[in-house]
Design an enzyme around this catalytic site. Sequence first.
Site, mmCIF file in Angstrom:
data_model
loop_
_atom_site.group_PDB
_atom_site.id
_atom_site.type_symbol
_atom_site.label_atom_id
_atom_site.label_comp_id
_atom_site.label_asym_id
_atom_site.label_seq_id
_atom_site.Cartn_x
_atom_site.Cartn_y
_atom_site.Cartn_z
ATOM 1 N N LYS A 54 0.603 -1.158 0.129
ATOM 2 C CA LYS A 54 -0.016 0.029 -0.226
ATOM 3 C C LYS A 54 0.737 1.355 -0.026
ATOM 4 O O LYS A 54 0.251 2.457 0.150
ATOM 5 C CB LYS A 54 -1.278 -0.035 1.146
ATOM 6 C CG LYS A 54 -1.758 -1.250 1.261
ATOM 7 C CD LYS A 54 -2.415 -1.629 0.048
ATOM 8 C CE LYS A 54 -3.229 -1.029 -0.846
ATOM 9 N NZ LYS A 54 -3.550 -1.646 -2.015
ATOM 10 N N HIS A 116 7.066 -7.237 -2.417
ATOM 11 C CA HIS A 116 6.922 -6.716 -0.853
ATOM 12 C C HIS A 116 7.558 -7.373 -0.105
ATOM 13 O O HIS A 116 7.335 -7.162 1.189
ATOM 14 C CB HIS A 116 5.152 -7.024 -0.774
ATOM 15 C CG HIS A 116 4.295 -6.098 -1.554
ATOM 16 N ND1 HIS A 116 4.481 -4.847 -1.666
ATOM 17 C CD2 HIS A 116 3.140 -6.368 -1.949
ATOM 18 C CE1 HIS A 116 3.412 -4.403 -2.338
ATOM 19 N NE2 HIS A 116 2.450 -5.256 -2.263
ATOM 20 N N SER A 146 -4.815 2.579 4.433
ATOM 21 C CA SER A 146 -4.865 2.032 3.008
ATOM 22 C C SER A 146 -4.987 0.470 3.236
ATOM 23 O O SER A 146 -5.743 -0.237 2.327
ATOM 24 C CB SER A 146 -3.850 2.279 2.234
ATOM 25 O OG SER A 146 -3.585 1.905 0.934
#
Length: 307
Positions: A54, A116, A146
């Site tokens: 995010k 990620h 988010s």
Amino acid sequence: MSQTSAAIKMDSSFRAKLFDFHGVSMTRYFTDNWDDVQNFQARPDDILIATYPKAGTTWVSCILDLLHFGQASPERQTSISIYDRVPFLEMAVPSVPKGTELADKLVTSPRLIKTHFPVQFVPKSFWEQNCRIVYLARNAKDSVVSYFHFDRMNMAEPEPGDWSIFLQRFMQGKMVFGSWYDHVNGWWKKKHTYSKLHYMFYEDLTEDTGREMDKLCSFVGLSPSDEQKKSIAGMVQFDNMKKNNMANHSSISVMDFKISHFMRKGKVGDWKNHFTVAQNEHFDEDYKRKMTDPTLKFRTEIDIASF
Ligand code: A3P
């Protein structure tokens, strides 16, 4: 149909459970292909886009894709989804091609690859090949907001629970891909020993997209014309990306857009609409204890008048 948008039945039974994986909270959708991911063969000109979830991964992915290929192959932007142009290396969701397979099939040079992973999980070939890495970080408060809305709408994510529970979990690092605090700090430290790492901030990108694009260009060795840069800056504005079906994730069937949009608000400071005063005080105290490196500073608001 895009390679990664194959139909997955949207159903909460698809939601994955968190478990401890080498000291980091993960789900099986990002660990099931661990051996292939760790043995992934990076090439010297690969560019790895690394983020905590995010942080604006899709945004910087679109910018880098446009900078590299927007001129020579403009049709990419309207015909290939961003998650096929920039494969998600560790993704191993049933019924869709694995991230490693998509990356292996890429015909572009350089290949743009997203991860990620916290820094210690990055496959060793990226370091051995001395690849360029772009790390984009976003302030913790907007990241958790988010992430909360993302986990509500993405049926492959663990059940988010209500906001206060989610916020507690974030502070404890019990999120997919682990602790935000460890992630941003781990990558920040890496910057001191690995010179081909460009560490950038969502807030700076929001404040002055052109300036941040210039820094990216000098990092990756590109010199687009002013006209090209202006055109790219327009294409990656939030409203334009939100309308663009090749960037807005609207074809991913595990995402329920009736609950929330992937391109949700795109703002710095939306956390103020979510944190209570008490939550904010508690969060700030905890933050001070965890974020002890004075050289790593985040902004949780920016002066709107300046952009
Ligand atoms: P919000 O949920 O706060 O709106 P990622 O791509 O890493 O999953 O990050 C998604 C977040 O980045 C979402 O944040 C999304 O709206 C925001 N984002 C994506 N493209 C953006 C853009 N062009 N400008 C500003 N924010 C953007």
